[in-house]
Design a protein around this motif. Sequence first.
Motif, PDB file in Angstrom:
ATOM      1  N   PHE A 188       0.778  -1.004   0.148  1.00  0.00           N
ATOM      2  CA  PHE A 188      -0.021   0.080   0.076  1.00  0.00           C
ATOM      3  C   PHE A 188       0.915   1.217  -0.146  1.00  0.00           C
ATOM      4  O   PHE A 188       1.734   1.442   0.752  1.00  0.00           O
ATOM      5  CB  PHE A 188      -0.874   0.011   1.445  1.00  0.00           C
ATOM      6  N   ALA A 189       0.498   2.070  -0.802  1.00  0.00           N
ATOM      7  CA  ALA A 189       1.175   3.390  -0.874  1.00  0.00           C
ATOM      8  C   ALA A 189       0.272   4.315  -0.002  1.00  0.00           C
ATOM      9  O   ALA A 189       0.695   5.274   0.617  1.00  0.00           O
ATOM     10  CB  ALA A 189       1.459   3.969  -2.189  1.00  0.00           C
ATOM     11  N   SER A 193      -4.054   4.163  -3.267  1.00  0.00           N
ATOM     12  CA  SER A 193      -2.927   3.560  -4.289  1.00  0.00           C
ATOM     13  C   SER A 193      -2.150   2.385  -3.777  1.00  0.00           C
ATOM     14  O   SER A 193      -1.993   2.578  -2.461  1.00  0.00           O
ATOM     15  CB  SER A 193      -2.290   4.879  -4.742  1.00  0.00           C
ATOM     16  N   TYR A 195       1.484  -0.171  -4.888  1.00  0.00           N
ATOM     17  CA  TYR A 195       2.562  -0.472  -5.550  1.00  0.00           C
ATOM     18  C   TYR A 195       2.377  -1.867  -5.895  1.00  0.00           C
ATOM     19  O   TYR A 195       2.590  -2.788  -5.117  1.00  0.00           O
ATOM     20  CB  TYR A 195       3.957  -0.057  -5.007  1.00  0.00           C
ATOM     21  N   GLN A 227       2.852   1.560  -9.750  1.00  0.00           N
ATOM     22  CA  GLN A 227       2.044   2.375  -9.140  1.00  0.00           C
ATOM     23  C   GLN A 227       0.601   2.153  -9.790  1.00  0.00           C
ATOM     24  O   GLN A 227       0.389   2.390 -10.743  1.00  0.00           O
ATOM     25  CB  GLN A 227       2.353   3.554  -8.850  1.00  0.00           C
TER      26      GLN A 227
END
Lengths: 304, 664
Positions: A188-189, A193, A195, A227
């Motif tokens: 998780f970014a 969003s 990766y 991403q």
Amino acid sequence: MMKTLITPLLFTLSAALLAAPVQVEDSRGSHSLPDVPQRVAALNWDIAEQVIELGVTPVAMPNIADYTAWVAQPAVPEGVEDIGTRMEPNLERLAQLQPDVIIIASPQIDLVPKLEQIAPVLLYHTYNESHDNAQAAIENFRRMAAALGKEAEAEQRLTAMSQRLNELKAQLSEAYLGQLPRVVAFRFASLTSVYVYGDNSIPQYALAQLGVAPAWPQPATQWGVTQKRLKALGQLPAETVALYYQPFDEEAKLQTSKIWQALPFVRNGGVNSVAPAWNYGGAMSILYNAEVLAEALLAVAPEK
Amino acid sequence: MKLISQSTAGLLLLLAASLIALQAGESLPLADQIGLLDQLWHGVATNLNYNAILFVEGRIPRLLMAMLVGSVLGLVGSLMQQLTQNPLVSPLTLGTASGAWLALVAGSLWFPVLAAQFAAPLAMTGAMLALALTVFIAGLSNLSGLPMVLAGLAVNILFGSIATAMILLNDQYARDLFIWGAGDLEQNGWQLLHWLLPNLLPALLIPAIAPRVLMLLRLGQDNAAARGLTLLPLFLLLLCLGLWSLSAAIAAVGVISFVGLLAPNIARRLGARLPLQELLFSSLLGALLLIATDALAILITELSVNLVPTGVATALIGAPALIYFSRSRLKAKDNLHLELPLSRFRYSLYTPLLLVALLIALLLLTTLLTVETAQLSDWRLQWPSDYSWSLRWPRMLVAIAAGGGTAVAGVLLQRLIYNPLASPDVIGVSAGATLALVAASLFFGINIHQAGPWLAFLGSAIALVMLIALAKRQHFAPSVVVLIGISMTAMIEALVHFAMARADESAFAILAWLAGSTYRVSAQSSVLLAVAVTVIVALVFMLQRWLVLISAGRVFAQARGLSVGYAFATLLGCVALLVALVTSLMGPVAFVGLLAPHIGVMLGARKASQQLLVALLTGANLMLFADLLGQYIVYPAQIAAGIIVAVLGGAYFIFLLIRTRMKS
């Protein structure tokens, strides 16, 4: 007392026996070292990790505190000196440590002219968009071992790794009755969003070794990560298993998200988090990633 | 009555724009969307398929978020511009964004779990602090002038540098923050909106209280006082309301630049005259602007491989738009400026001599200081090894040349645009060089350390040509010059955040380069820089008569037979050249160009030639000291000289301003 006297003596003896220059390979080609290096400086984390795996204690490596937090395995032995950051290692201190060889990766490429004045420089460029990172990691591990005179250790570690990978593969195959699901591995970014680990990433390679195919193949990139929006995961079929790496600080919010709960594989129970592992390391990081991925996959295997 | 019909038309327009924007990249048919909206309105939306859930839990909150944040940015932008009577004031130019950014970086480094949970209040605290500092620096009486904008810039640079230093020393931790930093409007559910809405309630008071105060402000403070109204309490209340709403919006979605600056200016151009009219118009325009750019960002993300955050889109569109507007409409009052403290020193021959002595002492210390173990406490003074010397002398040479060159550029600039708060990092020339290098590294994969001075030079030359072309019509009004710098800087920030969010290797090389480090300088390029800077500085000293004349006033200079435009362009060219050279070699260097000329004045150097000389030496001293400190302060790691200079300079600068204001 005797030991401290004898050890240097042994070194001198072995040095005399091996006085012939050593030919070594790195990503730039062939180099000649005067001798098998004993004092090794590792200027990038993936390099330090592999040097330690080979049983060599580096004299210097960068940012040990953060290495311990992020790479974690293998642990840094006593007596390794912190040399500053990966982008700007302290060159004067490095010179004082008088390494026999300095091993670098791509972030330090432009420092080569300054480093070569200290000691011979070996470059092992593992992460590159235009080649297979996992194969490069294994090849670099072998080359590094050859340069450090540790071929036997390297082969032993690699054999042990493939044995362990086969064991894990067999366990998974048994747990899933030979019907392994397709898996998407990501980190998780933010809440919106992620990766995704695609082609050329260590997690995807590790999964392949376990007999697991990617649910959402992504084109090869330098580190193998791409991403993506979280919502895009909704296009994956419900039979997919989603594995996300820890740590993710907003996990509590994730559990209450309706979009997350509406994802087909989440509804289907095909989701688990993966214990932290370094995804940008050397050959042995394939094993560490495989271990945590297999553990997470086994935990969500269907009841027999 | 007219206002009501206008408002109705505006709301209809907003509704239509929203419906159109919803179609960007949306797979759900329009009929289904309207059906869902209807269900949602009646609270019966259950048993939905995945796409419908995405629409209800993702797309609709995102649209509302864009509408809400855009209208808040427009409203607060207009409020601040009217309060300060300064069309250049906006969230972007007040340092709020970097305050929030710094708070989040620091929080996530030190208390990662806590910071993730309380990201919004944390960012809000940072934003409020930064704003308070900016207002404090400029002083309440200086709000309407360029000093306000420049103070905001100083705070931006200071906070931004500290954040960069933290990220560089702990690069692995800060990675995910960049998506927030880039201004991402994507929503996962309604929770963020639910958090934001009550926090924005105070904003409703603004249109209720503001119009009367703003109207009176237009008459002037004295007039208002004569009518028995003390404006200060209401003024402060409005400022607090605005800041609060703004901080909440930034905390929720990150840095969205330009909307708050552009919307009020467009509103005025469209004919909004009355205070309330301008407030509501700006709010509506802000919402429309953000909805449109957000739809564009969604479309670009669909089409390209990369995820494009909305903040990047607004910066890339907003910067040119702002420059376009600046051609005719944006004019801040330029005549107000900060009083430098009177010097207690008298300039004499000893002043430069003492500075030279200090420089020699620093050079000796830098040369001799050696640490031979992993412990900094084991330092001693001795002649360095050949290898250490080969590393040290190019760094020293670059520090001196860069510090001195930037300082001279600062003196030139401050005298040319008659503003003691101007600094070369303000006018956009340094930003132009940086932008060229960052773009080359991002889009063409060129290693930023090897991109070379030519590219930087090209960037700063383009920036300079643009600057002269745009500013000429305005007779080089400082506001235009500053605006171009602000626009470019915002574009760079957006690009960097975009690159960092993509998480490839070039991003960290770029970030390290942006810190302004002497670490990678080669012997050859250090000599080149030193020679080039020496030549330009010599030229400046030869042309100092021009500077004296222009400093005395344009009309005066013209009367003495000086072709002001020509002299101005030439001297500005020298500034650009100096900045481009320094930037290409060690990255952007902030604050030296601001501080060194000030210290010059404080040391008693009032004449142009004296100030040039003293600033030159001071800049060299500053940079050399910063480089020395940076090499040992976190030994064995290092902090870039550019960051040390920015932090030292920023802190000192703020201390100086506060002290001055305490006395007055």
